[in-house]
Design a protein around this motif. Structure first.
Motif, PDB file in Angstrom:
ATOM      1  N   LEU A 363       3.439  -6.743 -31.495  1.00 16.24           N
ATOM      2  CA  LEU A 363       3.946  -5.792 -32.485  1.00 16.24           C
ATOM      3  C   LEU A 363       5.002  -4.879 -31.865  1.00 16.24           C
ATOM      4  O   LEU A 363       6.025  -4.578 -32.503  1.00 16.24           O
ATOM      5  CB  LEU A 363       2.795  -4.962 -33.052  1.00 16.24           C
ATOM      6  CG  LEU A 363       1.766  -5.706 -33.901  1.00 16.24           C
ATOM      7  CD1 LEU A 363       0.656  -4.759 -34.343  1.00 16.24           C
ATOM      8  CD2 LEU A 363       2.425  -6.349 -35.108  1.00 16.24           C
ATOM      9  N   GLU A 364       4.769  -4.419 -30.633  1.00 12.26           N
ATOM     10  CA  GLU A 364       5.761  -3.576 -29.953  1.00 12.26           C
ATOM     11  C   GLU A 364       7.069  -4.333 -29.757  1.00 12.26           C
ATOM     12  O   GLU A 364       8.159  -3.797 -29.986  1.00 12.26           O
ATOM     13  CB  GLU A 364       5.215  -3.113 -28.599  1.00 12.26           C
ATOM     14  CG  GLU A 364       4.160  -2.033 -28.691  1.00 12.26           C
ATOM     15  CD  GLU A 364       3.668  -1.619 -27.310  1.00 12.26           C
ATOM     16  OE1 GLU A 364       3.647  -2.478 -26.405  1.00 12.26           O
ATOM     17  OE2 GLU A 364       3.316  -0.440 -27.147  1.00 12.26           O
ATOM     18  N   ALA A 368      10.535  -3.311 -31.722  1.00 14.30           N
ATOM     19  CA  ALA A 368      11.695  -2.905 -30.929  1.00 14.30           C
ATOM     20  C   ALA A 368      12.878  -3.831 -31.160  1.00 14.30           C
ATOM     21  O   ALA A 368      14.029  -3.398 -31.235  1.00 14.30           O
ATOM     22  CB  ALA A 368      11.321  -2.888 -29.442  1.00 14.30           C
ATOM     23  N   ASP A 369      12.619  -5.131 -31.305  1.00 16.32           N
ATOM     24  CA  ASP A 369      13.693  -6.089 -31.527  1.00 16.32           C
ATOM     25  C   ASP A 369      14.392  -5.832 -32.861  1.00 16.32           C
ATOM     26  O   ASP A 369      15.616  -5.875 -32.954  1.00 16.32           O
ATOM     27  CB  ASP A 369      13.140  -7.516 -31.496  1.00 16.32           C
ATOM     28  CG  ASP A 369      14.236  -8.555 -31.625  1.00 16.32           C
ATOM     29  OD1 ASP A 369      14.818  -8.934 -30.588  1.00 16.32           O
ATOM     30  OD2 ASP A 369      14.510  -8.980 -32.768  1.00 16.32           O
ATOM     31  N   LEU A 370      13.617  -5.548 -33.909  1.00 12.59           N
ATOM     32  CA  LEU A 370      14.206  -5.285 -35.218  1.00 12.59           C
ATOM     33  C   LEU A 370      15.006  -3.987 -35.211  1.00 12.59           C
ATOM     34  O   LEU A 370      16.024  -3.876 -35.895  1.00 12.59           O
ATOM     35  CB  LEU A 370      13.107  -5.229 -36.280  1.00 12.59           C
ATOM     36  CG  LEU A 370      12.495  -6.577 -36.650  1.00 12.59           C
ATOM     37  CD1 LEU A 370      11.298  -6.383 -37.562  1.00 12.59           C
ATOM     38  CD2 LEU A 370      13.529  -7.467 -37.329  1.00 12.59           C
ATOM     39  N   GLU A 371      14.562  -2.991 -34.444  1.00 15.10           N
ATOM     40  CA  GLU A 371      15.308  -1.733 -34.369  1.00 15.10           C
ATOM     41  C   GLU A 371      16.678  -1.945 -33.740  1.00 15.10           C
ATOM     42  O   GLU A 371      17.637  -1.241 -34.063  1.00 15.10           O
ATOM     43  CB  GLU A 371      14.513  -0.712 -33.547  1.00 15.10           C
ATOM     44  CG  GLU A 371      13.287  -0.159 -34.254  1.00 15.10           C
ATOM     45  CD  GLU A 371      13.644   0.778 -35.391  1.00 15.10           C
ATOM     46  OE1 GLU A 371      14.826   1.171 -35.485  1.00 15.10           O
ATOM     47  OE2 GLU A 371      12.753   1.100 -36.185  1.00 15.10           O
ATOM     48  N   ARG A 372      16.775  -2.921 -32.820  1.00 18.52           N
ATOM     49  CA  ARG A 372      18.044  -3.155 -32.125  1.00 18.52           C
ATOM     50  C   ARG A 372      18.996  -4.044 -32.910  1.00 18.52           C
ATOM     51  O   ARG A 372      20.169  -4.119 -32.595  1.00 18.52           O
ATOM     52  CB  ARG A 372      17.774  -3.809 -30.758  1.00 18.52           C
ATOM     53  CG  ARG A 372      17.106  -2.900 -29.752  1.00 18.52           C
ATOM     54  CD  ARG A 372      17.162  -3.516 -28.368  1.00 18.52           C
ATOM     55  NE  ARG A 372      16.497  -4.814 -28.337  1.00 18.52           N
ATOM     56  CZ  ARG A 372      15.229  -4.975 -27.988  1.00 18.52           C
ATOM     57  NH1 ARG A 372      14.487  -3.936 -27.667  1.00 18.52           N
ATOM     58  NH2 ARG A 372      14.694  -6.179 -27.956  1.00 18.52           N
ATOM     59  N   GLU A 419       3.315   1.812 -35.308  1.00 21.26           N
ATOM     60  CA  GLU A 419       2.763   2.622 -34.220  1.00 21.26           C
ATOM     61  C   GLU A 419       1.262   2.834 -34.399  1.00 21.26           C
ATOM     62  O   GLU A 419       0.500   2.819 -33.421  1.00 21.26           O
ATOM     63  CB  GLU A 419       3.471   3.978 -34.162  1.00 21.26           C
ATOM     64  CG  GLU A 419       4.960   3.881 -33.870  1.00 21.26           C
ATOM     65  CD  GLU A 419       5.772   3.699 -35.128  1.00 21.26           C
ATOM     66  OE1 GLU A 419       5.166   3.496 -36.211  1.00 21.26           O
ATOM     67  OE2 GLU A 419       7.016   3.735 -35.042  1.00 21.26           O
ATOM     68  N   LYS A 420       0.844   3.034 -35.652  1.00 19.23           N
ATOM     69  CA  LYS A 420      -0.581   3.265 -35.900  1.00 19.23           C
ATOM     70  C   LYS A 420      -1.393   1.999 -35.644  1.00 19.23           C
ATOM     71  O   LYS A 420      -2.511   2.056 -35.107  1.00 19.23           O
ATOM     72  CB  LYS A 420      -0.766   3.740 -37.336  1.00 19.23           C
ATOM     73  CG  LYS A 420      -2.150   4.287 -37.626  1.00 19.23           C
ATOM     74  CD  LYS A 420      -2.206   4.924 -39.005  1.00 19.23           C
ATOM     75  CE  LYS A 420      -3.594   5.508 -39.278  1.00 19.23           C
ATOM     76  NZ  LYS A 420      -3.658   6.145 -40.614  1.00 19.23           N
ATOM     77  N   ARG A 421      -0.844   0.844 -36.016  1.00 19.28           N
ATOM     78  CA  ARG A 421      -1.545  -0.414 -35.754  1.00 19.28           C
ATOM     79  C   ARG A 421      -1.675  -0.643 -34.247  1.00 19.28           C
ATOM     80  O   ARG A 421      -2.724  -1.089 -33.766  1.00 19.28           O
ATOM     81  CB  ARG A 421      -0.791  -1.572 -36.406  1.00 19.28           C
ATOM     82  CG  ARG A 421      -0.799  -1.536 -37.925  1.00 19.28           C
ATOM     83  CD  ARG A 421       0.141  -2.565 -38.509  1.00 19.28           C
ATOM     84  NE  ARG A 421      -0.257  -3.923 -38.186  1.00 19.28           N
ATOM     85  CZ  ARG A 421       0.504  -4.989 -38.446  1.00 19.28           C
ATOM     86  NH1 ARG A 421       1.692  -4.838 -39.008  1.00 19.28           N
ATOM     87  NH2 ARG A 421       0.075  -6.196 -38.146  1.00 19.28           N
ATOM     88  N   ILE A 422      -0.597  -0.361 -33.521  1.00 23.02           N
ATOM     89  CA  ILE A 422      -0.634  -0.543 -32.067  1.00 23.02           C
ATOM     90  C   ILE A 422      -1.664   0.386 -31.447  1.00 23.02           C
ATOM     91  O   ILE A 422      -2.415  -0.004 -30.530  1.00 23.02           O
ATOM     92  CB  ILE A 422       0.768  -0.294 -31.477  1.00 23.02           C
ATOM     93  CG1 ILE A 422       1.728  -1.397 -31.945  1.00 23.02           C
ATOM     94  CG2 ILE A 422       0.718  -0.243 -29.956  1.00 23.02           C
ATOM     95  CD1 ILE A 422       3.179  -1.141 -31.592  1.00 23.02           C
TER      96      ILE A 422
END
Length: 434
Positions: A363-364, A368-372, A419-422
């Motif tokens: 998930l992290e 992060a990949d989608l944010e970039r 973030e909550k799932r992580i």
């Protein structure tokens, strides 16, 4: 750990109960409103029969019979003289060419209406005339009573057709997701991609065997955007769609955890549950935009993205007042349930793999990949966002950004915060290590 699992199960069933009650009340309200409006319209239509419908009905019958004869005669003539309609009876000069063109036009009458439109054009006046004659001969039968009966029939037909379309729409959803991830078609095979897909299929087969369910089909697409989605109402007919971008960005453990998460959605029949509970909202949208527009394929940009709204007619505006609360409450209940079912799928994935750290890491990585990623790469991913494991990043707005984000993600969002799932998964990792 056992207490957390019990709390998660109780939370799921509580949300299921609330969403089911909301869906039943919402559908009942919509049906009652629609029946009442249909009864009023049918009664008014029956009342207007003597002055309006009968003349139009007579003209329609004559036109229909005449047009039917034209089509029949033209079909026979084309069969008898399939090549040259003038048949060389006059010399092939300019006059003959004009006559040939005119004859071919007569033998190919235009069909201005579809079969459905022609059925409605003939059926509605016929039913109305039959109803008027019934009222004339049965003193206890009033226009409103007959209109109520007709309204119930129309609403039952429309609702039944809506339910049928929704329960047969998983093929259309599968087509949308596979197109967005660029899954090769049978007519355009890719041997290298098929070898990778077969390896993924073996992984899913093994995970499904651990969960003792039929193994769903795996589809692998060429898209570089990381996508993992499950579509289908039953495990035996479901498909897990994965993009090559996802496979390239995840480690072996992370990929296994993501596949287990999607398999958990299949095991829990999430698509079927959410589709059934979303019927009131679907019916509301169909009533607002019209059934024909609802059946049209969706554009690449949604109405939310473009800011456009469907055109609402006067009779639709009359229905908005009682139905908008139904739509909002139903959508809220479904969104809350959909978010919670992501937690349940995470829990089920842990039960299958025994590795919460791998799912947290996946998930992290995906978030992060989608944010970039640039906006051009994310457009295709947004079309599959409702089915994917993580939502696309938020597009910031100039005005009221925080409010809009809260409404879109926290209130009506189908996914909880990543973030909550992580955080939950890392807590589970700590529990397992102890």
């Amino acid at each position: 750990m056992r207490f957390d699992r019990l709390r998660l199960t109780l939370g799921l069933w509580l949300r299921m109960l609330v969403a089911t009650l909301v869906a039943v009340v919402g559908m009942t309200t919509l049906v009652v409103v629609e029946v009442g409006l249909a009864a009023l319209m049918a009664a008014a239509f029956i009342e207007s029969i003597p002055g309006i419908v009968i003349p139009f009905f007579a003209v329609g019958v004559v036109a229909t019979v005449g047009f039917g004869l034209w089509i029949s005669i033209a079909a026979v003539y084309r069969r008898l003289l399939p090549v040259s309609l003038v048949v060389g009876r006059i010399d092939h000069d300019g006059v003959a060419d004009v006559l040939e063109w005119f004859a071919r036009g007569l033998t190919r009458p235009p069909v201005p209406l579809t079969r459905r439109e022609a059925t409605l054009a003939v059926g509605i006046p016929s039913i109305a005339l039959a109803g008027y004659l019934a009222i004339d001969h049965l003193p206890h039968l009033t226009p409103f009573l007959l209109g109520f009966v007709v309204g119930v029939g129309l609403v039952c037909y429309g609702t039944g057709r809506l339910v049928y379309n929704e329960w047969t729409a998983d093929g259309a959803v599968r087509e949308t997701v596979t197109e967005a991830t660029r899954v090769p078609r049978e007519a355009d095979p890719d041997d290298d991609l098929e070898a990778e897909r077969a390896a993924l299929q073996r992984r899913v087969d093994r995970l499904a065997a651990q969960a003792t369910i039929p193994s769903p089909t795996v589809a692998l697409g060429r898209s570089s955007a990381p996508v993992a989605a499950s579509v289908g109402y039953r495990p035996s007919t479901s498909t897990i769609v994965v993009s090559r971008g996802l496979v390239e960005r995840l480690s072996e453990r992370e990929l296994e955890a993501v596949l287990a998460h999607e398999l958990a959605h299949v095991i829990n029949r999430d698509a079927a549950v959410l589709t059934a509970l979303s019927l009131p909202a679907t019916k509301f949208k169909a009533m607002m935009v019209g059934e024909d527009q609802e059946d049209e394929p969706a554009e690449d940009e949604s109405t939310e993205a473009t800011g456009e709204s469907p055109v609402v007619g006067p009779h639709q505006g009359f229905m908005i007042v009682p139905m908008v609360p139904v739509f909002l409450v139903t959508t809220l209940a479904i969104a809350s349930l959909a978010r919670y079912r992501e937690y349940v799928a995470d829990q089920a994935a842990i039960a299958i793999t025994g590795d919460p750290a791998a799912l947290a890491s996946a998930l992290e990585t995906l978030d992060a990949d989608l944010e970039r990623r640039p906006a051009t790469d994310l457009r295709s991913h947004r079309s599959t966002a409702a089915f994917s494991i993580v939502p696309p990043p938020w597009d910031e707005h100039r005005f009221f950004d925080r409010t809009r984000r809260f409404v879109a993600r926290r209130v009506f969002g189908t996914h909880p915060r990543t973030e909550k799932r992580i955080e939950r998964l890392k807590t589970r990792t700590g529990d397992l290590e102890r």
